[in-house]
Structures are given as C-alpha cells and as structure tokens.
Enzyme design. Structure first.
Site, PDB file in Angstrom:
ATOM      1  N   ARG A   1       0.860  -1.171   0.000  1.00  0.00           N
ATOM      2  CA  ARG A   1       0.000   0.000   0.000  1.00  0.00           C
ATOM      3  C   ARG A   1       0.900   1.226   0.000  1.00  0.00           C
ATOM      4  O   ARG A   1       1.752   1.384   0.880  1.00  0.00           O
ATOM      5  CB  ARG A   1      -0.877   0.001   1.247  1.00  0.00           C
ATOM      6  CG  ARG A   1      -1.795   1.177   1.266  1.00  0.00           C
ATOM      7  CD  ARG A   1      -2.697   1.174   2.461  1.00  0.00           C
ATOM      8  NE  ARG A   1      -3.700   2.202   2.278  1.00  0.00           N
ATOM      9  CZ  ARG A   1      -4.755   2.334   3.043  1.00  0.00           C
ATOM     10  NH1 ARG A   1      -4.973   1.502   4.017  1.00  0.00           N
ATOM     11  NH2 ARG A   1      -5.628   3.297   2.822  1.00  0.00           N
TER      12      ARG A   1
ATOM     13  N   HIS B   1      -8.013   7.017  -0.110  1.00  0.00           N
ATOM     14  CA  HIS B   1      -8.918   5.871   0.070  1.00  0.00           C
ATOM     15  C   HIS B   1      -9.290   5.271  -1.291  1.00  0.00           C
ATOM     16  O   HIS B   1     -10.348   4.649  -1.436  1.00  0.00           O
ATOM     17  CB  HIS B   1     -10.249   6.282   0.745  1.00  0.00           C
ATOM     18  CG  HIS B   1     -10.137   6.625   2.195  1.00  0.00           C
ATOM     19  ND1 HIS B   1     -10.905   7.604   2.764  1.00  0.00           N
ATOM     20  CD2 HIS B   1      -9.364   6.129   3.182  1.00  0.00           C
ATOM     21  CE1 HIS B   1     -10.611   7.695   4.052  1.00  0.00           C
ATOM     22  NE2 HIS B   1      -9.668   6.808   4.327  1.00  0.00           N
TER      23      HIS B   1
ATOM     24  N   HIS C   1     -17.143   6.485   2.193  1.00  0.00           N
ATOM     25  CA  HIS C   1     -16.242   5.688   3.039  1.00  0.00           C
ATOM     26  C   HIS C   1     -16.137   6.426   4.370  1.00  0.00           C
ATOM     27  O   HIS C   1     -15.510   7.485   4.455  1.00  0.00           O
ATOM     28  CB  HIS C   1     -14.861   5.558   2.367  1.00  0.00           C
ATOM     29  CG  HIS C   1     -13.856   4.840   3.210  1.00  0.00           C
ATOM     30  ND1 HIS C   1     -13.371   3.598   2.897  1.00  0.00           N
ATOM     31  CD2 HIS C   1     -13.263   5.191   4.373  1.00  0.00           C
ATOM     32  CE1 HIS C   1     -12.524   3.211   3.844  1.00  0.00           C
ATOM     33  NE2 HIS C   1     -12.434   4.162   4.736  1.00  0.00           N
TER      34      HIS C   1
ATOM     35  N   GLY D   1     -15.054   6.221   8.178  1.00  0.00           N
ATOM     36  CA  GLY D   1     -14.337   5.551   9.267  1.00  0.00           C
ATOM     37  C   GLY D   1     -13.685   6.604  10.120  1.00  0.00           C
ATOM     38  O   GLY D   1     -14.226   7.705  10.252  1.00  0.00           O
TER      39      GLY D   1
ATOM     40  N   ARG E   1      -9.755  15.089  12.152  1.00  0.00           N
ATOM     41  CA  ARG E   1      -9.475  16.105  11.123  1.00  0.00           C
ATOM     42  C   ARG E   1     -10.698  16.983  10.919  1.00  0.00           C
ATOM     43  O   ARG E   1     -11.831  16.497  10.907  1.00  0.00           O
ATOM     44  CB  ARG E   1      -9.131  15.439   9.784  1.00  0.00           C
ATOM     45  CG  ARG E   1      -7.881  14.610   9.825  1.00  0.00           C
ATOM     46  CD  ARG E   1      -7.550  14.115   8.420  1.00  0.00           C
ATOM     47  NE  ARG E   1      -6.564  13.075   8.469  1.00  0.00           N
ATOM     48  CZ  ARG E   1      -6.713  11.859   7.933  1.00  0.00           C
ATOM     49  NH1 ARG E   1      -7.822  11.556   7.277  1.00  0.00           N
ATOM     50  NH2 ARG E   1      -5.750  10.974   8.034  1.00  0.00           N
TER      51      ARG E   1
ATOM     52  N   ARG F   1     -18.311   5.350  18.430  1.00  0.00           N
ATOM     53  CA  ARG F   1     -19.230   4.541  19.253  1.00  0.00           C
ATOM     54  C   ARG F   1     -19.598   5.276  20.542  1.00  0.00           C
ATOM     55  O   ARG F   1     -20.725   5.184  21.012  1.00  0.00           O
ATOM     56  CB  ARG F   1     -18.611   3.178  19.585  1.00  0.00           C
ATOM     57  CG  ARG F   1     -18.739   2.208  18.420  1.00  0.00           C
ATOM     58  CD  ARG F   1     -17.848   1.029  18.608  1.00  0.00           C
ATOM     59  NE  ARG F   1     -16.457   1.463  18.487  1.00  0.00           N
ATOM     60  CZ  ARG F   1     -15.458   0.651  18.175  1.00  0.00           C
ATOM     61  NH1 ARG F   1     -15.681  -0.611  17.975  1.00  0.00           N
ATOM     62  NH2 ARG F   1     -14.233   1.112  18.057  1.00  0.00           N
TER      63      ARG F   1
ATOM     64  N   GLY G   1     -15.829   1.693   8.954  1.00  0.00           N
ATOM     65  CA  GLY G   1     -16.303   1.333  10.296  1.00  0.00           C
ATOM     66  C   GLY G   1     -17.643   1.960  10.651  1.00  0.00           C
ATOM     67  O   GLY G   1     -18.529   1.296  11.191  1.00  0.00           O
ATOM     68  N   ILE G   2     -17.834   3.245  10.323  1.00  0.00           N
ATOM     69  CA  ILE G   2     -19.097   3.928  10.633  1.00  0.00           C
ATOM     70  C   ILE G   2     -20.148   3.589   9.566  1.00  0.00           C
ATOM     71  O   ILE G   2     -21.287   3.251   9.887  1.00  0.00           O
ATOM     72  CB  ILE G   2     -18.883   5.459  10.727  1.00  0.00           C
ATOM     73  CG1 ILE G   2     -17.891   5.790  11.844  1.00  0.00           C
ATOM     74  CG2 ILE G   2     -20.196   6.181  10.943  1.00  0.00           C
ATOM     75  CD1 ILE G   2     -17.447   7.253  11.915  1.00  0.00           C
ATOM     76  N   GLY G   3     -19.751   3.649   8.312  1.00  0.00           N
ATOM     77  CA  GLY G   3     -20.698   3.402   7.211  1.00  0.00           C
ATOM     78  C   GLY G   3     -21.292   2.007   7.248  1.00  0.00           C
ATOM     79  O   GLY G   3     -22.481   1.812   6.964  1.00  0.00           O
TER      80      GLY G   3
ATOM     81  N   ASN H   1     -21.455   0.039  10.011  1.00  0.00           N
ATOM     82  CA  ASN H   1     -22.027  -0.368  11.301  1.00  0.00           C
ATOM     83  C   ASN H   1     -23.081   0.553  11.893  1.00  0.00           C
ATOM     84  O   ASN H   1     -23.832   0.134  12.766  1.00  0.00           O
ATOM     85  CB  ASN H   1     -20.900  -0.521  12.330  1.00  0.00           C
ATOM     86  CG  ASN H   1     -19.958  -1.642  11.960  1.00  0.00           C
ATOM     87  OD1 ASN H   1     -20.389  -2.778  11.774  1.00  0.00           O
ATOM     88  ND2 ASN H   1     -18.687  -1.335  11.804  1.00  0.00           N
TER      89      ASN H   1
ATOM     90  N   GLU I   1      -9.777  -3.275   1.270  1.00  0.00           N
ATOM     91  CA  GLU I   1      -8.650  -2.651   0.561  1.00  0.00           C
ATOM     92  C   GLU I   1      -7.508  -3.644   0.335  1.00  0.00           C
ATOM     93  O   GLU I   1      -6.853  -3.624  -0.699  1.00  0.00           O
ATOM     94  CB  GLU I   1      -8.152  -1.437   1.362  1.00  0.00           C
ATOM     95  CG  GLU I   1      -9.202  -0.335   1.391  1.00  0.00           C
ATOM     96  CD  GLU I   1      -8.929   0.742   2.424  1.00  0.00           C
ATOM     97  OE1 GLU I   1      -8.305   1.731   2.064  1.00  0.00           O
ATOM     98  OE2 GLU I   1      -9.353   0.586   3.582  1.00  0.00           O
TER      99      GLU I   1
HETATM  100  P1  AMP Z   1     -12.427   2.514  10.445  1.00  0.00           P
HETATM  101  O1  AMP Z   1     -11.442   3.643  10.427  1.00  0.00           O
HETATM  102  O2  AMP Z   1     -13.058   2.245   9.111  1.00  0.00           O
HETATM  103  O3  AMP Z   1     -11.887   1.265  11.095  1.00  0.00           O
HETATM  104  O4  AMP Z   1     -13.638   2.980  11.415  1.00  0.00           O
HETATM  105  C1  AMP Z   1     -13.435   3.307  12.745  1.00  0.00           C
HETATM  106  C2  AMP Z   1     -14.612   4.111  13.274  1.00  0.00           C
HETATM  107  O5  AMP Z   1     -15.833   3.342  13.156  1.00  0.00           O
HETATM  108  C3  AMP Z   1     -14.475   4.453  14.753  1.00  0.00           C
HETATM  109  O6  AMP Z   1     -14.820   5.820  14.967  1.00  0.00           O
HETATM  110  C4  AMP Z   1     -15.503   3.552  15.411  1.00  0.00           C
HETATM  111  O7  AMP Z   1     -15.992   4.114  16.601  1.00  0.00           O
HETATM  112  C5  AMP Z   1     -16.587   3.494  14.355  1.00  0.00           C
HETATM  113  N1  AMP Z   1     -17.535   2.383  14.553  1.00  0.00           N
HETATM  114  C6  AMP Z   1     -17.279   1.070  14.566  1.00  0.00           C
HETATM  115  N2  AMP Z   1     -18.419   0.362  14.848  1.00  0.00           N
HETATM  116  C7  AMP Z   1     -19.403   1.268  15.017  1.00  0.00           C
HETATM  117  C8  AMP Z   1     -20.807   1.210  15.327  1.00  0.00           C
HETATM  118  N3  AMP Z   1     -21.420   0.033  15.527  1.00  0.00           N
HETATM  119  N4  AMP Z   1     -21.508   2.367  15.415  1.00  0.00           N
HETATM  120  C9  AMP Z   1     -20.894   3.537  15.230  1.00  0.00           C
HETATM  121  N5  AMP Z   1     -19.591   3.678  14.931  1.00  0.00           N
HETATM  122  C10 AMP Z   1     -18.843   2.568  14.831  1.00  0.00           C
END
Ligand code: AMP
Length: 404
Positions: free
Chosen positions: A94, A183, A209, A211, A242, A286, A332-334, A336, A390
């Site tokens: 990467r 990304h 995307h 996260g 950011r 979270r 992670g957010i999208g 979950n 990825e």
């Molecule tokens: P990533 O960078 O893609 O790994 O995403 C990380 C982010 O996703 C962090 O801010 C986590 O708190 C958030 N996240 C993971 N699971 C959940 C969830 N079930 N609800 C809300 N945010 C989440």
C-alpha cells in the site's frame, strides 16, 4: 498462488497473506512500536486462519527486522502457514501517494523507485515508511516481485476542472498543488461491487467511506469524477480528528490569535479537530453514538454535524453526476451505524434516494454479512452497505501484475 500484502506506517507494519485461488486470508498480523525507543518496545500480533492469536515481543529497530520476524513467523514449524518463502508469488504494498505519475498499480523497479521518491514531498509522513517497506522486501526477499498500489490512483480520472484549486496557476505547475484524493482502493472496490449489483452499463454511484478517516467519491461509469479529500487527506468531511472543509481564512485567524506556528496548526487541524474537537471526550464514534442516545448536548451536535456534511456531499455529487443510481456506505461507521445512514438519507427521497428504515435498523441488529440493499422497494436509487476490502484490492492487483 500466494500474495503477501504489506501496509507500512511510520512505526507499524500490517500484513496479510492471501491464497489467490480462494482469495482467503491465510494469516495476518501487525507489528507495532517499530523503532520506538530503538525498537525495544516493539511487538507483533499474529493470527493464522482458524487458530488463536499470538503476541510476540521482539526488538524491531526498523521495518527490516519487522519483516524478518513476519517471515520467520509465517514459515515457523509450529505457528506458520507456509513451508518456505518460495510459496509467496509476489508482495503488494500500500503506497499513499502516486501523484500524477501513477494512474494504476505498478511492478516496482529502480525507475519506479526513483519516481516514488519524487512523491515524498506530497506525503512526507507516509511515503518514507511506504518506501522503506519496499526496500526492506527487496533486501530480504531478492528476486520477489514487489507491486505498489496507490491510495490516489483511482481518483486520477477526475477532470481538471474538478481537481484544480483556484490558487495561482503557478502553485499547480511548480508545487503540484491540486486535489488528488485518497482511500482510492476502497472507493474502487466498493464502486465495482455497486456497478455489478446495479447490473447496468452506465452508472452513477456515490461512495461514502466513513471511518476514522472519511471521504466521499462520485463514480460515473466506473470512473471517479470527483472526491472529497484533496492535496492531503485533510480536505472534505469532518473526520475522527481532522476538521475537513472550513473557511481557509479561519485557519489564518486562529493561527494569529493563538500565536501558532504552521506545524502547530497542522497538528491542530489533523489531530485535535473533527469529532474529537467538537465532542471533546475522544474521537471514537461509538462513544458519540452512546452519548447521543442519552441526549448529551455535545454528542448530539457532533453527530448532527457529521451526518449533515455527508448528506451535503451526496447532493453535491448527485449534481456532478447528473443523477444517482446508488449511494454506498462503507468503513467502520458506514458499515455499522444505522443511525448515521438514517440521518444521512433522511429527506433525500425527493432525489430518488429512499431509505427503508426497517431494513436499515435490522442490518445493525442482525449484523448480516456481505452486501445489503437497504433502499425501499420502489426507490429509484439503491442504498447499499458494502463492506470494504482494501487488502483484497492490493492482493488482486499484485497477483494480476506479478503473480500469474
Ligand atoms: P475505520 O477507520 O473504518 O476502522 O472505522 C473506525 C470508526 O468506526 C471508529 O470511529 C468507530 O468508533 C466506528 N464504529 C465502529 N463500529 C461502530 C458502530 N457500531 N456504530 C458507530 N460507529 C462505529
């Protein structure tokens, strides 16, 4: 038919070993605190498919020792998954910044290495460890092909009027200041899945995307026409730490009033702003979600700001695309957060983006794996939750270029 995927950060090394016949991950791990205190505190977490995770304490003054430890573990009689290095066909890396030089992945040779060095000023924090990872592999595994896969490459199809900043033209000519986007492997993976699911030749897709770092892209007929991150990953959405888009004059004003240097302001905008800046407790979404449910005023403001800015980008890119066939959520957010998807898609039915609230909340409750359509049955545009991968994109490119 095995490909090793490496992601070398300043003090870390993440890796995954893929069996390319099945596209399954056979083993993966992460070395942390490389070079910190001369490497004395470094350790590696390692897990092979179907087995317990193990932690190994080991001195790692540089990425070279980390890669040597990774190889020793992968080929170890007890914990290993391969008999020798001969089983690895090629290594995919990467790489953060391809500048305008790299529009797709490449096999690394001396000429490519020199071009990677030219891009260091565009990614001064990430490019040196990325390059170090490639050099270490060349040294430890001579003869093995290394492939560079760029975070920026997918966005190189943007038209000039989308990627240019209205600064004096000399800044583009002399300093290469323009929008590059990041990304890219994730936006490419998710938009390709969406196009397949749509099953039509001409498609207008928006990928969100979301996260710790977040970006949105507009993808027309499989090609990126715009994206929210810019010269650096700071532009665009409000993220974990950011700030994203703000009035550039606000930066100058705060610097002046707080007597801050360029370096201090850089850290302020990249590491102390965004969700952390508004919510103040931390940047973990979270926690924001949990406090939002309790009615915590700052969590409500943070979540509303995050969702509003994503919604604005969807409208923005629907205009750029001249319509919209699919909105995709990943990261992670999208993947979950049903709450974020609900707030982002609320009131977008007027433009054909019509969320099925029940399908959306059921997805979070039941944690269904794979790609899921959460739009209403009659919705003009599909709303898709597509888990990103990825590493698989890097493995596939590596295999296509060097492994077959
Ligand atoms: P990533 O960078 O893609 O790994 O995403 C990380 C982010 O996703 C962090 O801010 C986590 O708190 C958030 N996240 C993971 N699971 C959940 C969830 N079930 N609800 C809300 N945010 C989440």
């Amino acid at each position: 038919m095995k490909v090793l995927v490496l992601n070398a950060g300043s003090s870390s090394l993440k890796y995954q070993l893929f069996n390319m016949l099945t596209e399954q991950v056979i083993a993966k791990g992460m070395c942390e605190r490389i070079g910190v205190n001369g490497g004395a505190e470094a350790y590696m977490g390692y897990s092979a498919a179907g087995r317990d995770k193990i932690e190994i304490q080991h001195e790692m003054p540089s990425h070279k020792e980390a890669i040597e430890l990774m190889i020793a573990t992968l080929t170890d009689k007890l914990n290993g998954v391969i008999a020798s290095l001969d089983e690895i066909d090629a290594v995919g890396h990467r790489v953060l910044h391809g500048g305008e030089t790299f529009k797709s992945s490449v096999i690394v040779n001396d000429e490519i290495m020199a071009k990677l060095e030219e891009n260091v000023p565009l990614g001064p924090l990430h490019m040196p460890p990325n390059i170090m990872g490639i050099k270490a592999c060349q040294e430890i595994m001579p003869g093995k092909k290394n492939v560079a896969v760029f975070d920026t490459a997918f966005h190189q199809t943007m038209p000039d009027y989308a990627y240019m900043y209205p600064l004096p033209y000399q800044d583009y000519k002399e300093l290469r200041v323009r929008k590059y986007g990041f990304h890219g492997t994730s936006h490419r993976f998710v938009s390709e899945v969406a196009v397949k699911l749509l099953g039509k030749e001409n498609s207008k897709v928006v990928v969100c995307h979301l996260g710790n770092g977040s970006s949105v892209s507009a993808v027309k007929d499989g090609k990126c026409i715009d994206t929210s991150m810019g010269l650096t990953p700071l532009e665009g959405l409000m993220m974990g730490t950011r700030c994203g888009n703000i009035d550039p004059a606000a930066v100058l004003y705060v610097m002046e009033k707080r007597n801050m240097s360029v370096k201090e302001m850089d850290s302020y905008m990249n590491k102390q702003s965004g969700i952390l800046g508004i919510y103040e407790k931390n940047s973990d979404f979270r926690n924001v979600r949990d406090d939002y449910a309790k009615g915590d005023e700052r969590a409500v403001l943070t979540l509303n700001m995050v969702c509003y800015k994503i919604k604005q980008y969807i409208g923005n890119y629907a205009a750029s695309l001249g319509g919209i066939d699919a909105v995709c959520f990943t990261g992670g957010i999208g993947e979950n957060s049903a709450l974020v998807r609900e707030k982002v898609c609320a009131d977008l039915a007027f433009m054909g983006v019509d969320l099925d609230f029940d399908k959306n909340s059921r997805l979070e409750r039941e944690r269904t794996a794979g790609n899921v359509d959460i739009s209403k049955d009659g919705s003009k545009a599909k709303i898709l939750v597509i888990p990103t991968n990825e590493e698989l994109v890097i493995a596939r490119d590596t295999f296509d270029l060097a492994g077959k």
